[in-house]
Design a protein around this motif. Structure first.
Motif, PDB file in Angstrom:
ATOM      1  N   TYR A   1       0.823  -1.203   0.000  1.00 24.37           N
ATOM      2  CA  TYR A   1       0.000   0.000   0.000  1.00 24.37           C
ATOM      3  C   TYR A   1       0.861   1.258   0.000  1.00 24.37           C
ATOM      4  CZ  TYR A   1      -4.484  -2.218   0.460  1.00 24.37           C
ATOM      5  OH  TYR A   1      -5.612  -2.926   0.191  1.00 24.37           O
ATOM      6  N   PRO A   2       0.263   2.389  -0.401  1.00 25.80           N
ATOM      7  CA  PRO A   2       0.986   3.658  -0.237  1.00 25.80           C
ATOM      8  C   PRO A   2       1.301   3.843   1.244  1.00 25.80           C
ATOM      9  CG  PRO A   2      -1.016   3.982  -1.519  1.00 25.80           C
ATOM     10  CD  PRO A   2      -1.065   2.582  -0.975  1.00 25.80           C
ATOM     11  N   LEU A   3       2.446   4.418   1.534  1.00 27.83           N
ATOM     12  CA  LEU A   3       2.864   4.534   2.935  1.00 27.83           C
ATOM     13  C   LEU A   3       3.304   5.946   3.280  1.00 27.83           C
ATOM     14  CD1 LEU A   3       5.023   1.298   3.236  1.00 27.83           C
ATOM     15  CD2 LEU A   3       2.715   1.653   4.111  1.00 27.83           C
ATOM     16  N   PHE A   4       2.915   6.351   4.475  1.00 25.74           N
ATOM     17  CA  PHE A   4       3.448   7.577   5.045  1.00 25.74           C
ATOM     18  C   PHE A   4       4.816   7.244   5.633  1.00 25.74           C
ATOM     19  CE2 PHE A   4      -1.053   8.435   4.919  1.00 25.74           C
ATOM     20  CZ  PHE A   4      -1.099   9.765   4.527  1.00 25.74           C
ATOM     21  N   LEU A   5       5.611   8.264   5.913  1.00 28.81           N
ATOM     22  CA  LEU A   5       6.969   8.034   6.391  1.00 28.81           C
ATOM     23  C   LEU A   5       7.033   7.216   7.676  1.00 28.81           C
ATOM     24  CD1 LEU A   5       8.563  11.528   5.645  1.00 28.81           C
ATOM     25  CD2 LEU A   5       8.816   9.394   4.357  1.00 28.81           C
ATOM     26  N   ASP A   6       6.023   7.352   8.542  1.00 31.18           N
ATOM     27  CA  ASP A   6       6.069   6.619   9.809  1.00 31.18           C
ATOM     28  C   ASP A   6       5.350   5.271   9.769  1.00 31.18           C
ATOM     29  OD1 ASP A   6       3.678   7.953   9.576  1.00 31.18           O
ATOM     30  OD2 ASP A   6       3.604   8.624  11.652  1.00 31.18           O
ATOM     31  N   CYS A   7       4.975   4.794   8.583  1.00 31.02           N
ATOM     32  CA  CYS A   7       4.422   3.436   8.437  1.00 31.02           C
ATOM     33  C   CYS A   7       5.577   2.486   8.112  1.00 31.02           C
ATOM     34  CB  CYS A   7       3.387   3.383   7.322  1.00 31.02           C
ATOM     35  SG  CYS A   7       1.852   4.251   7.699  1.00 31.02           S
ATOM     36  N   ASP A   8       5.474   1.254   8.567  1.00 35.21           N
ATOM     37  CA  ASP A   8       6.536   0.261   8.395  1.00 35.21           C
ATOM     38  C   ASP A   8       6.423  -0.418   7.035  1.00 35.21           C
ATOM     39  OD1 ASP A   8       8.477  -1.679   8.631  1.00 35.21           O
ATOM     40  OD2 ASP A   8       7.484  -2.774  10.254  1.00 35.21           O
TER      41      ASP A   8
ATOM     42  N   GLU B   1       4.144   8.714  -8.305  1.00 34.21           N
ATOM     43  CA  GLU B   1       5.124   9.571  -7.632  1.00 34.21           C
ATOM     44  C   GLU B   1       4.697   9.922  -6.208  1.00 34.21           C
ATOM     45  OE1 GLU B   1       5.603  12.903 -10.237  1.00 34.21           O
ATOM     46  OE2 GLU B   1       6.568  11.698 -11.782  1.00 34.21           O
ATOM     47  N   GLY B   2       3.516   9.449  -5.788  1.00 34.06           N
ATOM     48  CA  GLY B   2       3.029   9.726  -4.442  1.00 34.06           C
ATOM     49  C   GLY B   2       2.208  10.998  -4.334  1.00 34.06           C
ATOM     50  N   LYS B   3       1.848  11.589  -5.451  1.00 27.97           N
ATOM     51  CA  LYS B   3       1.034  12.811  -5.445  1.00 27.97           C
ATOM     52  C   LYS B   3      -0.438  12.438  -5.440  1.00 27.97           C
ATOM     53  CE  LYS B   3       4.354  15.799  -7.696  1.00 27.97           C
ATOM     54  NZ  LYS B   3       5.390  15.100  -8.391  1.00 27.97           N
ATOM     55  N   ILE B   4      -1.225  13.233  -4.703  1.00 28.23           N
ATOM     56  CA  ILE B   4      -2.659  12.973  -4.590  1.00 28.23           C
ATOM     57  C   ILE B   4      -3.426  13.890  -5.540  1.00 28.23           C
ATOM     58  CG2 ILE B   4      -4.660  13.121  -3.073  1.00 28.23           C
ATOM     59  CD1 ILE B   4      -2.920  12.332  -0.782  1.00 28.23           C
ATOM     60  N   ASN B   5      -4.371  13.298  -6.257  1.00 26.06           N
ATOM     61  CA  ASN B   5      -5.249  14.052  -7.148  1.00 26.06           C
ATOM     62  C   ASN B   5      -6.687  13.631  -6.888  1.00 26.06           C
ATOM     63  OD1 ASN B   5      -3.164  15.369  -8.750  1.00 26.06           O
ATOM     64  ND2 ASN B   5      -2.707  13.310  -9.464  1.00 26.06           N
ATOM     65  N   VAL B   6      -7.561  14.612  -6.665  1.00 28.93           N
ATOM     66  CA  VAL B   6      -8.973  14.324  -6.458  1.00 28.93           C
ATOM     67  C   VAL B   6      -9.597  13.990  -7.800  1.00 28.93           C
ATOM     68  CG1 VAL B   6     -11.188  15.263  -5.704  1.00 28.93           C
ATOM     69  CG2 VAL B   6      -9.105  15.810  -4.434  1.00 28.93           C
TER      70      VAL B   6
ATOM     71  N   GLN C   1      -1.583  -6.264   5.133  1.00 31.19           N
ATOM     72  CA  GLN C   1      -2.733  -5.868   5.949  1.00 31.19           C
ATOM     73  C   GLN C   1      -2.354  -4.766   6.939  1.00 31.19           C
ATOM     74  OE1 GLN C   1      -5.820  -6.749   5.361  1.00 31.19           O
ATOM     75  NE2 GLN C   1      -6.540  -5.433   6.992  1.00 31.19           N
ATOM     76  N   VAL C   2      -1.193  -4.884   7.567  1.00 31.31           N
ATOM     77  CA  VAL C   2      -0.733  -3.858   8.514  1.00 31.31           C
ATOM     78  C   VAL C   2      -0.445  -2.553   7.775  1.00 31.31           C
ATOM     79  CG1 VAL C   2       1.132  -3.248  10.118  1.00 31.31           C
ATOM     80  CG2 VAL C   2       0.148  -5.544  10.171  1.00 31.31           C
ATOM     81  N   GLN C   3       0.136  -2.649   6.588  1.00 32.60           N
ATOM     82  CA  GLN C   3       0.382  -1.451   5.773  1.00 32.60           C
ATOM     83  C   GLN C   3      -0.936  -0.762   5.435  1.00 32.60           C
ATOM     84  OE1 GLN C   3       2.544  -2.613   2.268  1.00 32.60           O
ATOM     85  NE2 GLN C   3       4.475  -2.813   3.365  1.00 32.60           N
ATOM     86  N   LYS C   4      -1.935  -1.555   5.059  1.00 37.44           N
ATOM     87  CA  LYS C   4      -3.251  -1.007   4.720  1.00 37.44           C
ATOM     88  C   LYS C   4      -3.840  -0.273   5.909  1.00 37.44           C
ATOM     89  CE  LYS C   4      -7.857  -2.299   3.210  1.00 37.44           C
ATOM     90  NZ  LYS C   4      -8.792  -3.370   2.948  1.00 37.44           N
ATOM     91  N   GLN C   5      -3.788  -0.902   7.091  1.00 39.11           N
ATOM     92  CA  GLN C   5      -4.323  -0.276   8.298  1.00 39.11           C
ATOM     93  C   GLN C   5      -3.600   1.022   8.614  1.00 39.11           C
ATOM     94  OE1 GLN C   5      -3.876  -3.402  11.165  1.00 39.11           O
ATOM     95  NE2 GLN C   5      -5.871  -4.310  10.719  1.00 39.11           N
ATOM     96  N   CYS C   6      -2.280   1.010   8.519  1.00 40.22           N
ATOM     97  CA  CYS C   6      -1.496   2.213   8.803  1.00 40.22           C
ATOM     98  C   CYS C   6      -1.879   3.329   7.835  1.00 40.22           C
ATOM     99  CB  CYS C   6      -0.002   1.909   8.718  1.00 40.22           C
ATOM    100  SG  CYS C   6       1.032   3.329   9.133  1.00 40.22           S
ATOM    101  N   PHE C   7      -1.937   3.000   6.559  1.00 41.22           N
ATOM    102  CA  PHE C   7      -2.290   4.004   5.552  1.00 41.22           C
ATOM    103  C   PHE C   7      -3.676   4.570   5.821  1.00 41.22           C
ATOM    104  CE2 PHE C   7      -4.539   4.946   1.593  1.00 41.22           C
ATOM    105  CZ  PHE C   7      -3.812   6.054   1.188  1.00 41.22           C
TER     106      PHE C   7
ATOM    107  N   ALA D   1       4.681   7.554   0.049  1.00 43.09           N
ATOM    108  CA  ALA D   1       5.348   6.677  -0.919  1.00 43.09           C
ATOM    109  C   ALA D   1       4.250   5.937  -1.675  1.00 43.09           C
ATOM    110  CB  ALA D   1       6.259   5.688  -0.212  1.00 43.09           C
ATOM    111  N   PRO D   2       4.330   5.848  -2.992  1.00 46.22           N
ATOM    112  CA  PRO D   2       3.253   5.215  -3.766  1.00 46.22           C
ATOM    113  C   PRO D   2       3.155   3.711  -3.508  1.00 46.22           C
ATOM    114  CG  PRO D   2       5.129   5.670  -5.173  1.00 46.22           C
ATOM    115  CD  PRO D   2       5.442   6.277  -3.837  1.00 46.22           C
ATOM    116  N   ALA D   3       2.026   3.155  -3.912  1.00 39.74           N
ATOM    117  CA  ALA D   3       1.825   1.707  -3.836  1.00 39.74           C
ATOM    118  C   ALA D   3       2.791   1.026  -4.797  1.00 39.74           C
ATOM    119  CB  ALA D   3       0.392   1.357  -4.202  1.00 39.74           C
ATOM    120  N   LEU D   4       3.079  -0.242  -4.527  1.00 39.94           N
ATOM    121  CA  LEU D   4       3.998  -0.995  -5.385  1.00 39.94           C
ATOM    122  C   LEU D   4       3.322  -2.245  -5.930  1.00 39.94           C
ATOM    123  CD1 LEU D   4       7.236  -0.887  -3.206  1.00 39.94           C
ATOM    124  CD2 LEU D   4       6.667   0.578  -5.138  1.00 39.94           C
TER     125      LEU D   4
END
Length: 158
Positions: free
Chosen positions: A45-52, A100-105, A58-64, A136-139
């Motif tokens: 999943y896409p991750l913020f800097l403080d996600c593992d 690239e991790g950019k958000i677009n509505v 599943q844990v990545q999804k919850q963190c995101f 960080a974008p999804a992989l």
């Protein structure tokens, strides 16, 4: 001498065909792999800097989900959204996180009454998503890919 030249030309033709068929087999294997790949799922999943990033999917999804919901909620609490209605108004915010991790509505699904009562709503939502900390974008197979998400936003009613 002529036999050697003919043999050499023959050898070159055979070797060129050997490489061509090897390249063709490789391309066929790649095409088969692409056809079998599940394009509707991601490996991480896409991750913020403080996600593992080494955590399970599943844990990545919850963190995101927790981080983006918390950030979105904090940002939107700065505004008072109240709607005149008998039922709780729910707005679906659909957005994409690109490679690239950019958000677009992509879309904001809401009742026409919400648009009449709060014409600035879309701008506030869009701006709040653009101010989210780096993601960080999804992989998929180690390659950054774009992903689409939907966040339901419940508005208070009078």
């Amino acid at each position: 001498m002529q036999r050697i030249l003919v043999f050499f030309v023959f050898l070159m033709l055979v070797s060129c065909n050997f490489f061509e068929s090897k390249e063709k087999r490789t391309q066929e294997m790649i095409n088969a792999e692409l056809r079998e790949m599940d394009w509707n799922s991601i490996d991480s999943y896409p991750l913020f800097l403080d996600c593992d990033e080494t955590a399970t999917k599943q844990v990545q999804k919850q963190c995101f989900e927790q981080k983006i919901t918390r950030y979105f909620e904090t940002t939107l609490n700065e505004f008072e959204f109240t709607v005149d209605s008998d039922k709780n108004a729910i707005v679906d915010v659909i957005f994409v996180i690109d490679a690239e991790g950019k958000i677009n509505v992509v879309d904001i699904v809401k009742d026409a009454s919400i648009l009449r009562q709060m014409p600035e709503f879309d701008g506030i939502i869009t701006q709040s998503l653009k101010n989210i900390p780096p993601i960080a974008p999804a992989l998929k197979r180690g390659i950054p890919v774009k992903t689409k998400f939907k966040i339901p936003v419940q508005l208070n009613t009078k």
